[in-house]
Design an enzyme around this catalytic site. Structure first.
Site, short mmCIF file in Angstrom:
data_model
loop_
_atom_site.label_atom_id
_atom_site.label_comp_id
_atom_site.label_asym_id
_atom_site.label_seq_id
_atom_site.Cartn_x
_atom_site.Cartn_y
_atom_site.Cartn_z
N LYS A 13 23.65 33.05 44.31
CA LYS A 13 24.18 32.60 45.61
C LYS A 13 24.20 33.76 46.62
CE LYS A 13 28.10 31.24 43.79
NZ LYS A 13 27.84 31.56 42.37
N ARG A 88 35.61 25.45 45.65
CA ARG A 88 35.38 25.50 44.21
C ARG A 88 36.22 24.49 43.44
NH1 ARG A 88 33.67 31.40 43.99
NH2 ARG A 88 32.97 31.68 41.88
N ARG A 127 23.55 42.89 36.19
CA ARG A 127 23.86 43.12 37.60
C ARG A 127 24.59 44.45 37.79
NH1 ARG A 127 27.02 38.68 40.97
NH2 ARG A 127 28.51 38.86 39.29
N ARG A 160 30.48 44.99 37.88
CA ARG A 160 31.68 44.25 38.27
C ARG A 160 32.59 44.06 37.07
NH1 ARG A 160 30.24 39.14 42.07
NH2 ARG A 160 31.63 38.11 40.58
N ARG A 171 34.10 32.21 33.11
CA ARG A 171 33.74 31.79 34.48
C ARG A 171 32.83 30.56 34.43
NH1 ARG A 171 31.22 37.18 36.27
NH2 ARG A 171 30.64 36.12 38.20
#
Ligand code: AP5
Length: 214
Positions: A13, A88, A127, A160, A171
């Site tokens: 996203k 969300r 990431r 992160r 998640r």
């Protein structure tokens, strides 16, 4: 255009929103980025949000409502926005409707990015992000020119805190239970467009563009 960009964690996203912002000249509103900045700065919002974020849970709707009302209320969003990470939950859909109604604005569309779960885990595990300018990299797919250093500002890259395997699984569970169901509601309003997000970022962006132009 006034768009919502939704999809599971790590589907891309943020990566696609940055490109859409260039294409459309719209404001990119990432609730995750706003929250992470608040955590880093130790603001009252950041102190309240931190524990939820670290465990992969959602920050309570009431806090998110205040955040999004304040952000969209700034003049720049009236020209167009890309909402990344909001809404969300069913309650957040209602909050967004109220905020947009108050501002006399309406959504043009909701884009749902999809990808297989194995690919999502691979993307999130690799990431790396820049804590200073929020640039996003991937160890294999989008490595920085110099290992561990941000191309844009030279800061040291970091992982992160919620990109550990255990928190990623949580998640994904929260996404399936609380967020995916809102896509159906947008579908019945004729706003939803589903875009497969497998393939490299250029391929995904070409699909997105075609969907918006079509
Ligand atoms: P948030 O920051 O919104 O996280 P998320 O939705 O889990 O999404 P991510 O930012 O992890 O992934 P992304 O889809 O943007 O993927 P990216 O482009 O980085 O939220 C974090 C937390 O904040 C939540 O868990 C919650 O606690 C809280 N929160 C936020 N909003 C909230 C709300 N509304 N209500 C309540 N709580 C809220 O890409 C991922 C990686 O893949 C990168 O390394 C990238 O380089 C790579 N990549 C991207 N596209 C491709 C591609 N096509 N091919 C190969 N690699 C790719």
């Amino acid at each position: 255009m006034k768009l919502v960009l939704m999809g599971p964690p790590g589907v891309g996203k943020g990566t696609q929103a940055a490109r859409l912002r260039e294409l459309l000249g719209s404001v990119h509103v990432s609730t995750g980025d706003i929250l992470r900045e608040a955590v880093q700065e130790g603001t009252p919002l950041g102190r309240k949000a931190r524990g939820y974020m670290d465990s992969g849970a959602l920050v309570p709707d009431a806090l998110m409502g205040e955040l999004i009302g304040e952000r969209l209320g700034r003049g720049d969003a009236g020209e167009g926005f890309i909402l990344d990470g909001f809404p969300r939950t069913v309650e957040q859909v209602a909050i967004l409707d109220r905020v947009l109604g108050r501002l006399n604005l309406a959504l043009d569309g909701v884009i749902l990015l999809t990808a297989p779960e194995s690919e999502i885990v691979r993307r999130l595990s690799g990431r790396r992000v820049c804590p200073s300018c929020s640039a996003v990299y991937h160890l294999e797919n989008r490595p920085p020119k110099s290992a561990g250093v941000c191309d844009a500002c030279g800061s040291a890259l970091a992982q992160r805190r919620d990109d550990t395997e255990e928190v990623i699984r949580e998640r994904l569970r929260v996404y399936r239970e609380q967020t995916l169901p809102i896509a159906e509601g947008y579908g019945s309003k004729g706003l939803l467009r589903e875009v497969p997000a497998d393939g490299d970022p250029d391929t995904v962006f070409a699909r997105l563009k075609a969907e918006l132009e079509g």
